[in-house]
Design a protein around this motif. Structure first.
Motif, PDB file in Angstrom:
ATOM      1  N   UNK A 133       4.477 -16.350   5.841  1.00 19.76           N
ATOM      2  CA  UNK A 133       4.773 -14.960   5.561  1.00 19.76           C
ATOM      3  C   UNK A 133       3.902 -14.488   4.408  1.00 19.76           C
ATOM      4  N   UNK A 134       3.600 -13.205   4.380  1.00 22.09           N
ATOM      5  CA  UNK A 134       2.732 -12.669   3.327  1.00 22.09           C
ATOM      6  C   UNK A 134       3.349 -12.807   1.937  1.00 22.09           C
ATOM      7  N   UNK A 135       4.642 -13.056   1.840  1.00 28.68           N
ATOM      8  CA  UNK A 135       5.269 -13.205   0.527  1.00 28.68           C
ATOM      9  C   UNK A 135       5.349 -14.657   0.057  1.00 28.68           C
ATOM     10  N   UNK A 136       4.780 -15.573   0.823  1.00 30.45           N
ATOM     11  CA  UNK A 136       4.757 -16.980   0.440  1.00 30.45           C
ATOM     12  C   UNK A 136       3.893 -17.150  -0.808  1.00 30.45           C
ATOM     13  N   UNK A 137       4.351 -17.964  -1.743  1.00 30.97           N
ATOM     14  CA  UNK A 137       3.575 -18.167  -2.966  1.00 30.97           C
ATOM     15  C   UNK A 137       2.354 -19.047  -2.704  1.00 30.97           C
ATOM     16  N   UNK A 138       1.357 -18.879  -3.555  1.00 32.81           N
ATOM     17  CA  UNK A 138       0.146 -19.692  -3.470  1.00 32.81           C
ATOM     18  C   UNK A 138       0.494 -21.170  -3.609  1.00 32.81           C
ATOM     19  N   UNK A 139       1.399 -21.478  -4.499  1.00 28.23           N
ATOM     20  CA  UNK A 139       1.791 -22.865  -4.708  1.00 28.23           C
ATOM     21  C   UNK A 139       2.348 -23.484  -3.424  1.00 28.23           C
ATOM     22  N   UNK A 140       3.182 -22.733  -2.698  1.00 26.85           N
ATOM     23  CA  UNK A 140       3.752 -23.240  -1.452  1.00 26.85           C
ATOM     24  C   UNK A 140       2.676 -23.426  -0.386  1.00 26.85           C
TER      25      UNK A 140
ATOM     26  N   UNK B 117       0.702 -26.529  -1.237  1.00 25.65           N
ATOM     27  CA  UNK B 117       1.468 -27.728  -0.902  1.00 25.65           C
ATOM     28  C   UNK B 117       1.474 -27.960   0.601  1.00 25.65           C
ATOM     29  N   UNK B 118       1.528 -26.881   1.387  1.00 26.23           N
ATOM     30  CA  UNK B 118       1.445 -26.998   2.845  1.00 26.23           C
ATOM     31  C   UNK B 118       0.096 -27.588   3.263  1.00 26.23           C
TER      32      UNK B 118
ATOM     33  N   UNK C 226       0.406 -31.145   5.181  1.00 27.86           N
ATOM     34  CA  UNK C 226       0.042 -31.139   6.600  1.00 27.86           C
ATOM     35  C   UNK C 226      -1.424 -31.509   6.846  1.00 27.86           C
ATOM     36  N   UNK C 227      -2.160 -31.717   5.744  1.00 29.51           N
ATOM     37  CA  UNK C 227      -3.588 -32.059   5.844  1.00 29.51           C
ATOM     38  C   UNK C 227      -4.342 -31.016   6.667  1.00 29.51           C
ATOM     39  N   UNK C 228      -4.126 -29.739   6.315  1.00 33.20           N
ATOM     40  CA  UNK C 228      -4.786 -28.633   6.992  1.00 33.20           C
ATOM     41  C   UNK C 228      -5.580 -27.825   5.978  1.00 33.20           C
TER      42      UNK C 228
ATOM     43  N   UNK D  80      -8.316 -23.021   2.461  1.00 36.82           N
ATOM     44  CA  UNK D  80      -8.385 -23.765   1.207  1.00 36.82           C
ATOM     45  C   UNK D  80      -9.595 -23.313   0.394  1.00 36.82           C
ATOM     46  N   UNK D  81     -10.660 -22.934   1.078  1.00 40.42           N
ATOM     47  CA  UNK D  81     -11.835 -22.406   0.384  1.00 40.42           C
ATOM     48  C   UNK D  81     -11.505 -21.109  -0.348  1.00 40.42           C
ATOM     49  N   UNK D  82     -10.669 -20.257   0.262  1.00 39.85           N
ATOM     50  CA  UNK D  82     -10.234 -19.032  -0.405  1.00 39.85           C
ATOM     51  C   UNK D  82      -9.509 -19.348  -1.707  1.00 39.85           C
ATOM     52  N   UNK D  83      -8.638 -20.364  -1.675  1.00 40.46           N
ATOM     53  CA  UNK D  83      -7.905 -20.732  -2.887  1.00 40.46           C
ATOM     54  C   UNK D  83      -8.831 -21.296  -3.958  1.00 40.46           C
ATOM     55  N   UNK D  84      -9.820 -22.075  -3.548  1.00 43.48           N
ATOM     56  CA  UNK D  84     -10.785 -22.618  -4.510  1.00 43.48           C
ATOM     57  C   UNK D  84     -11.614 -21.488  -5.128  1.00 43.48           C
ATOM     58  N   UNK D  85     -12.037 -20.536  -4.277  1.00 43.86           N
ATOM     59  CA  UNK D  85     -12.787 -19.381  -4.783  1.00 43.86           C
ATOM     60  C   UNK D  85     -11.938 -18.567  -5.753  1.00 43.86           C
TER      61      UNK D  85
END
Length: 81
Positions: free
Chosen positions: A9-16, A19-20, A24-26, A43-48
């Motif tokens: 969901x769009x309200x899911x936190x970055x931390x969650x 962790x996903x 889940x190794x995705x 994951x690249x978006x989060x690193x950026x």
């Protein structure tokens, strides 16, 4: 994308989401608002995000994906109708 596709969901936190990715190794998830797909978060978006905007990461516990979408951090997708 992994199979089956993971949707958050769009309200899911970055931390969650991070962790996903680990559990889940995705490397990507679809971001949705009810039945509408808003985009893909990788994951690249989060690193950026970590590298380019430390203000977001300092508040990552409270930040949700809706804020990322509003700021253009989530890759948009076009779905065939």
């Amino acid at each position: 994308m992994s199979t089956p596709v993971k949707v958050v969901n769009k309200t899911t936190t970055i931390k969650k989401v991070a962790q996903l990715f680990i559990d889940k190794k995705i490397n990507s998830v679809l971001v949705a608002d009810e039945n509408e797909v808003l985009g893909i978060l990788t994951s690249e978006d989060l690193i950026r995000l970590l590298a380019e905007d430390s203000d977001y990461m300092n508040e990552a516990e409270q930040l949700d994906l809706a804020a990322l979408a509003d700021e253009g951090w989530i890759s948009t997708t076009t779905l065939a109708q």
